[in-house]
Design a protein around this motif. Structure first.
Motif, PDB file in Angstrom:
ATOM      1  N   SER A 168       0.839  -1.198   0.000  1.00 19.23           N
ATOM      2  CA  SER A 168       0.000   0.000   0.000  1.00 19.23           C
ATOM      3  C   SER A 168       0.877   1.252   0.000  1.00 19.23           C
ATOM      4  O   SER A 168       0.573   2.237  -0.690  1.00 19.23           O
ATOM      5  N   ASP A 169       1.986   1.207   0.752  1.00 20.54           N
ATOM      6  CA  ASP A 169       2.930   2.334   0.748  1.00 20.54           C
ATOM      7  C   ASP A 169       3.502   2.554  -0.651  1.00 20.54           C
ATOM      8  O   ASP A 169       3.676   3.701  -1.091  1.00 20.54           O
ATOM      9  N   VAL A 170       3.822   1.473  -1.359  1.00 14.32           N
ATOM     10  CA  VAL A 170       4.353   1.588  -2.718  1.00 14.32           C
ATOM     11  C   VAL A 170       3.314   2.226  -3.639  1.00 14.32           C
ATOM     12  O   VAL A 170       3.645   3.071  -4.486  1.00 14.32           O
ATOM     13  N   GLN A 171       2.061   1.835  -3.465  1.00 12.49           N
ATOM     14  CA  GLN A 171       0.995   2.465  -4.252  1.00 12.49           C
ATOM     15  C   GLN A 171       0.951   3.969  -3.994  1.00 12.49           C
ATOM     16  O   GLN A 171       0.762   4.758  -4.921  1.00 12.49           O
ATOM     17  N   GLN A 172       1.130   4.365  -2.737  1.00 16.44           N
ATOM     18  CA  GLN A 172       1.113   5.782  -2.394  1.00 16.44           C
ATOM     19  C   GLN A 172       2.282   6.526  -3.029  1.00 16.44           C
ATOM     20  O   GLN A 172       2.217   7.742  -3.247  1.00 16.44           O
ATOM     21  N   LEU A 173       3.357   5.791  -3.351  1.00 12.99           N
ATOM     22  CA  LEU A 173       4.498   6.392  -4.042  1.00 12.99           C
ATOM     23  C   LEU A 173       4.256   6.511  -5.548  1.00 12.99           C
ATOM     24  O   LEU A 173       5.126   6.993  -6.278  1.00 12.99           O
ATOM     25  N   GLY A 174       3.077   6.036  -6.001  1.00 14.31           N
ATOM     26  CA  GLY A 174       2.777   6.062  -7.429  1.00 14.31           C
ATOM     27  C   GLY A 174       3.187   4.788  -8.140  1.00 14.31           C
ATOM     28  O   GLY A 174       3.255   4.764  -9.369  1.00 14.31           O
TER      29      GLY A 174
END
Length: 293
Positions: A267-273
């Motif tokens: 989910s954190d990676v998704q937040q990084l785009g």
């Protein structure tokens, strides 16, 4: 040789359907975006249909590789769904990674029409699909599996029957659980190596020869170090798969603490785009935390 329909021409389905045609089967394809189906036919031959029902008419096997539970229902059910066009005695081989629940529900609906169902999710990624080297984990009636196995051999390096309908999906959950923990451990190890002043690629090459070796280490360590993630299996799809596994674990009373943590890291990676980055992009969390992105 058999008369086949293939539903879904994404990064996996597109080359898989081509392998079936090259194996000599009569293949009709369907894709939600018709232009992609037209392009497949222009490149490979065969035929395309405007609806799943039209594609499935008169087929011995209908194979599919779509996105998620809802996508799978949409291509098989309703007046334009494949089940409405399939003949009694035909067999569905579904390669989509979905929940065991939707698999069992659709298999029961198919059985009511005299149609067999084999759930057959795959592992090996886009490269495995393109090279015809997928590992296929199957559930379903033993006779239906035996009939389907020679067909999927067109793109398989290993095909194993694990039990009744749904067993293939449960096995795929195991696969994704293992990958999630492994890629997180690789991310920690490689980032540690970089910060410790080691050559991370040389370290990975050596570790890959010992007890720490894995397909992921051999095929992804270099691109992780080089900050390259525009390939492979997307983070968005991995989160979908891990959500399925975590839901199933809750249903059967099994704790998956590492999987739950790694799901949140994705989910954190998704937040990084990075929703479309390869799953090996977990290492980007470390770069982000240290101001390197």
């Amino acid at each position: 040789m058999a008369k086949l329909a293939f539903l879904g021409l994404g990064v996996m389905g597109y080359p898989m359907a081509a392998h079936l045609l090259r194996a000599g089967h009569d293949v009709t394809v369907y894709n939600r975006t018709t232009a992609k189906a037209e392009g497949w036919v222009a490149q490979h031959g065969g035929a395309f249909a405007a609806t799943p029902r039209d594609a499935a008419e008169g087929c011995d096997f209908v194979l599919s590789c779509v996105g998620n539970d809802d996508d799978l229902r949409s291509v098989y059910t309703g007046p334009d769904g494949a089940l409405a066009g399939m003949k009694a005695g035909a067999i569905v081989v579904d390669h989509t990674t979905v929940s065991a629940t939707v698999t069992r529900d659709l298999a029961a609906e198919a059985e009511g029409a005299g149609i067999g169902w084999v759930d057959a999710p795959v592992s090996g990624g886009q490269a495995g699909a393109e090279n015809g080297q997928l590992a296929i984990m199957c559930g379903g009636d033993a006779a239906h599996f035996a009939a389907a196995e020679p067909v999927v051999a067109a793109y398989s390096k290993a095909t194993v029957h694990f039990g009744a309908v749904g067993a293939g999906q449960l096995t795929k959950m195991v696969n994704q659980i293992c990958i999630a923990g492994l890629v997180q451990a690789m991310s920690e190890g490689l980032y540690f190596a970089m910060k410790a002043g080691l050559d991370p690629k040389a370290v990975a090459d050596l570790v890959a020869q010992g007890a720490g070796g894995s397909w992921q280490l051999k095929n992804r360590a270099g691109t992780m170090v080089d900050n390259q993630f525009n390939h492979g299996f997307a983070v968005d799809w991995m989160r979908k798969d891990l959500g399925i596994a975590l839901g199933q674990a809750k249903e059967i009373g099994v704790a998956l603490p590492v999987t739950a943590i790694v799901d949140q890291f994705y989910s954190d990676v998704q937040q990084l785009g990075g929703g479309r980055w390869d799953t090996s992009s977990l290492i980007q969390r470390f770069r982000a935390m240290n101001g390197e992105l």
